[in-house]
Design an enzyme around this catalytic site. Sequence first.
Site, PDB file in Angstrom:
ATOM      1  N   CYS A 114      -7.918  -9.142  -6.160  1.00 13.10           N
ATOM      2  CA  CYS A 114      -7.858 -10.374  -6.949  1.00 13.10           C
ATOM      3  C   CYS A 114      -7.492 -11.606  -6.125  1.00 13.10           C
ATOM      4  O   CYS A 114      -7.658 -12.733  -6.589  1.00 13.10           O
ATOM      5  CB  CYS A 114      -6.875 -10.205  -8.102  1.00 13.10           C
ATOM      6  N   HIS A 255      -5.020 -16.936 -10.567  1.00 15.99           N
ATOM      7  CA  HIS A 255      -5.858 -15.781 -10.886  1.00 15.99           C
ATOM      8  C   HIS A 255      -5.632 -15.416 -12.350  1.00 15.99           C
ATOM      9  O   HIS A 255      -4.496 -15.331 -12.811  1.00 15.99           O
ATOM     10  CB  HIS A 255      -5.498 -14.609  -9.979  1.00 15.99           C
ATOM     11  N   ASN A 285     -10.005 -10.440 -16.764  1.00 14.80           N
ATOM     12  CA  ASN A 285      -9.707 -10.404 -15.331  1.00 14.80           C
ATOM     13  C   ASN A 285     -10.989 -10.075 -14.576  1.00 14.80           C
ATOM     14  O   ASN A 285     -11.517  -8.968 -14.681  1.00 14.80           O
ATOM     15  CB  ASN A 285      -8.637  -9.341 -15.072  1.00 14.80           C
TER      16      ASN A 285
END
Length: 332
Positions: A114, A255, A285
């Site tokens: 990520c 993020h 996500n």
Amino acid sequence: MAYAAFRSIGAYVPSKILSNEDLSKMVDTTDEWITKRTGIKERHIAADGEFTSDMGAKAAQIAIERSGIEKNKIDMIVCATISPDYFCMPSTATIISTKLGLENVTAFDISAACTGFVYILSIAKAFIESGMKKNVLIIGAEKLSSITDYTDRGTCILFGDGAGAAIISATDDKSEAIIDIHTGADGEFADLLMSPNGGSGSIHDTLDQEAKSCFMQMKGNETFKVAVKTLTKDVIEILQDNNIESSEIKHFVPHQANLRIIKAVGDALKLNDEQVVLTVEKFGNTSGASIPMAINDIYESGKLKAGELMLLDAFGGGLTWGSALVPFSPLK
């Protein structure tokens, strides 16, 4: 001395939507349960036969068109992904280069989960400041649906597919330049987030076990605690190192992992709601694609203007983390 400027942004989101209601028919969960714990309402899923490189190329084409830079002037492509078209080779970046019609460009992938977009931003900055490259295309692209176990409610509720891309180019104007980037990693926590697929570390005896191990695995509670602590420490340090107050940040672009994590870090920085960019509700996500997709969201909504300062912040498997102070500097 050459400086690195963030020139343009682009994104691609698949049309298929997987809602919380859809997931409630697949695993033991509800819309209320997912929303309360993650802030996610829906996520987008790539079509059958649609690959990470397809999404990355579409996002890249938009970023190139918006940059005002001729496509043949691009001299490097770096792709951040944990769901490449092929796990060994070739790299997704090389496939994207062909889909864009680019020849003789440096092209490679990196794996930082990520945090991937912050890592490739730092790579682009370093290559440009060294004088080795002038126009770098960076791409975060993920088909996480291909490595998600849709029988595991702890992970399948989180992840979606998509891509974001940016053009980073050389400039002589320091006021346009990326100010600073911090990156780090700590392998001590590697087992919190991992996909123990068929690498040299695989310990599985059967193909069924091997296939199952390709899916992402996460220790949610432990990850949450480490993420909040690490992200908060990192963003405070980058602001202090550059004598910048949190009030000077126009757009905090974290993020998009979990609404509770984002709010905890935003509160620690004393940021108001207008400063914090949130797309987790509609995209979930998307790992290395989440930050550029979020930047694109505020760009397309008219909220991101030339000269405005962004603070990027990410945390991912590895463990990896990174932050960046980035003025939006489109060509005048």
